[in-house]
Write a protein that holds these residues in place. Sequence first.
Motif, PDB file in Angstrom:
ATOM      1  N   UNK A  53      43.521  54.014  30.289  1.00  0.00           N
ATOM      2  CA  UNK A  53      44.622  53.352  30.573  1.00  0.00           C
ATOM      3  C   UNK A  53      45.567  53.213  29.423  1.00  0.00           C
ATOM      4  N   UNK A  54      44.997  53.072  28.193  1.00  0.00           N
ATOM      5  CA  UNK A  54      45.798  52.800  27.124  1.00  0.00           C
ATOM      6  C   UNK A  54      46.678  54.046  26.778  1.00  0.00           C
ATOM      7  N   UNK A  55      46.039  55.109  26.817  1.00  0.00           N
ATOM      8  CA  UNK A  55      46.689  56.447  26.564  1.00  0.00           C
ATOM      9  C   UNK A  55      48.012  56.721  27.583  1.00  0.00           C
ATOM     10  N   UNK A  56      47.541  56.359  28.812  1.00  0.00           N
ATOM     11  CA  UNK A  56      48.532  56.375  30.022  1.00  0.00           C
ATOM     12  C   UNK A  56      49.762  55.776  29.644  1.00  0.00           C
ATOM     13  N   UNK A  57      49.762  54.488  29.187  1.00  0.00           N
ATOM     14  CA  UNK A  57      50.730  53.669  28.990  1.00  0.00           C
ATOM     15  C   UNK A  57      51.484  53.878  27.689  1.00  0.00           C
ATOM     16  N   UNK A 276      56.470  48.435  17.554  1.00  0.00           N
ATOM     17  CA  UNK A 276      55.217  48.061  17.397  1.00  0.00           C
ATOM     18  C   UNK A 276      54.633  46.976  18.205  1.00  0.00           C
ATOM     19  N   UNK A 277      55.484  45.993  18.677  1.00  0.00           N
ATOM     20  CA  UNK A 277      55.000  44.922  19.612  1.00  0.00           C
ATOM     21  C   UNK A 277      54.682  45.679  20.748  1.00  0.00           C
ATOM     22  N   UNK A 278      55.702  46.520  21.372  1.00  0.00           N
ATOM     23  CA  UNK A 278      55.554  47.214  22.589  1.00  0.00           C
ATOM     24  C   UNK A 278      54.113  47.871  22.653  1.00  0.00           C
ATOM     25  N   UNK A 279      53.944  48.714  21.866  1.00  0.00           N
ATOM     26  CA  UNK A 279      52.660  49.504  21.620  1.00  0.00           C
ATOM     27  C   UNK A 279      51.420  48.650  21.729  1.00  0.00           C
ATOM     28  N   UNK A 280      51.758  47.510  20.914  1.00  0.00           N
ATOM     29  CA  UNK A 280      50.577  46.529  20.898  1.00  0.00           C
ATOM     30  C   UNK A 280      50.098  45.956  22.182  1.00  0.00           C
ATOM     31  N   UNK A 281      51.224  45.638  22.862  1.00  0.00           N
ATOM     32  CA  UNK A 281      50.895  44.960  24.211  1.00  0.00           C
ATOM     33  C   UNK A 281      50.438  46.334  25.174  1.00  0.00           C
ATOM     34  N   UNK A 283      48.379  48.412  24.611  1.00  0.00           N
ATOM     35  CA  UNK A 283      47.010  48.837  24.079  1.00  0.00           C
ATOM     36  C   UNK A 283      46.103  47.588  24.658  1.00  0.00           C
ATOM     37  N   UNK A 284      46.812  46.442  25.147  1.00  0.00           N
ATOM     38  CA  UNK A 284      45.872  45.275  25.828  1.00  0.00           C
ATOM     39  C   UNK A 284      45.036  45.649  27.015  1.00  0.00           C
ATOM     40  N   UNK A 287      46.968  43.377  30.787  1.00  0.00           N
ATOM     41  CA  UNK A 287      48.211  42.928  30.634  1.00  0.00           C
ATOM     42  C   UNK A 287      48.910  41.652  31.209  1.00  0.00           C
ATOM     43  N   UNK A 288      48.125  41.269  32.356  1.00  0.00           N
ATOM     44  CA  UNK A 288      48.406  39.772  32.882  1.00  0.00           C
ATOM     45  C   UNK A 288      47.959  38.877  32.022  1.00  0.00           C
ATOM     46  N   UNK A 289      47.179  38.833  30.861  1.00  0.00           N
ATOM     47  CA  UNK A 289      46.876  37.798  29.999  1.00  0.00           C
ATOM     48  C   UNK A 289      47.762  37.688  29.064  1.00  0.00           C
ATOM     49  N   UNK A 290      48.878  38.659  28.774  1.00  0.00           N
ATOM     50  CA  UNK A 290      49.901  38.762  27.712  1.00  0.00           C
ATOM     51  C   UNK A 290      51.203  38.616  28.510  1.00  0.00           C
ATOM     52  N   UNK A 291      51.361  38.210  29.659  1.00  0.00           N
ATOM     53  CA  UNK A 291      52.236  38.390  30.571  1.00  0.00           C
ATOM     54  C   UNK A 291      53.756  37.678  29.715  1.00  0.00           C
ATOM     55  N   UNK A 292      53.475  36.519  29.188  1.00  0.00           N
ATOM     56  CA  UNK A 292      54.568  35.698  28.596  1.00  0.00           C
ATOM     57  C   UNK A 292      54.993  36.401  27.267  1.00  0.00           C
TER      58      UNK A 292
END
Length: 356
Positions: A53-57, A276-281, A283-284, A287-292
């Motif tokens: 999933x992470x690689x796909x994103x 970098x923030x975008x890639x950090x998101x 890799x979660x 994703x629902x847990x970091x929605x905000x």
Amino acid sequence: MISTQIDKTVLGQIIQEHLKPFIQEVDEVGLYPKRFLNILGENGFFHSTSLPKGSLRYREIDLIQETANYCMTSAFTEWCHLAALTALRLSSNPFIKNDLLPALELGEILGGTGLSNALKYYAGLENIRLKAERTAGGYFLTGSLPSVSNLDDDHWFVIVASQNEEKRIIGILPLNTKGLISEKKTHFIGLKGSGTYSCSFDHVFIPDDWIISQNADTFIQKVRPFLVLYQIPLGIGVSHAAIQSLKDIYSRNSEGNRSLKPKIQELSGELESLRNKTYSHAGSTDLSSIWKDILLTRLEMAKFTLKATHTDMLFSGGQSYIQGNDTFRRIREAYFLVNLSPTIKQLVDLFSKEVE
């Protein structure tokens, strides 16, 4: 920087041959970059088989930002197709998983998204525009959607419809379905080639095979973080191109541009931080847990894209007022990003209320 699965050499060749020569037509005339999207699918840029999933994103974020570096309209059509793909990948419907999804991942069928209304509904901003009436083997749909993008005669697109006050469904259907009336919209200052249509539903039948989920309320919570996350690289690509333009301007006349503010190094650092923030998101694990957090980065990216493109325009001078100029196109693209749902106005309002 995180290693991704994208083949930038192949993508670069596709962009040079099948996109770059047509950018002005896409932007000014409304040419829809259908062949470009087909070729991306043929070359595996939409496939998800065996990818974590992470690689796909990461790969899909890279795909959008690399394309937006040249043309946000074309990148936006990628976003629409990936939005449809994401919904299909999360579905448990056998027909969708086994028949429809593979065709979209190969680029044989292209997908649009009619989810703007649904996202606004779940944000408490408007009512669902489509009504679903249960019938044997499916539903009849009535209502209208003012803007659905990445459409052509043989395309499919995702919709949400209300069966009653308590239940909503999410499904996908082809534009050429009986009873569906569409009208192309090209009167935009940008994004003319985005394949955007208004769609009216006059008792349109959607069979159960085309239903992504019978419970849209729960399903949309899983899919919407992807939709917003994948909007961020639209801004990354455009901003990167604006900064590169500033570097070119400075290299031609460093003495005359010493007073350039904000400094190129400052803009580059800010963009790298957002990337970098975008890639950090991405890799979660959830994703629902970091929605905000995703929404906040989306807001920051929209604001930064305005700053980067505005600075580029100021220091480009009179040439940015010439028809077909890339600097002028990028500033129009930036204004599209701030008005794409969730809009900058909606996001500012959301976070200001939280502060209060």
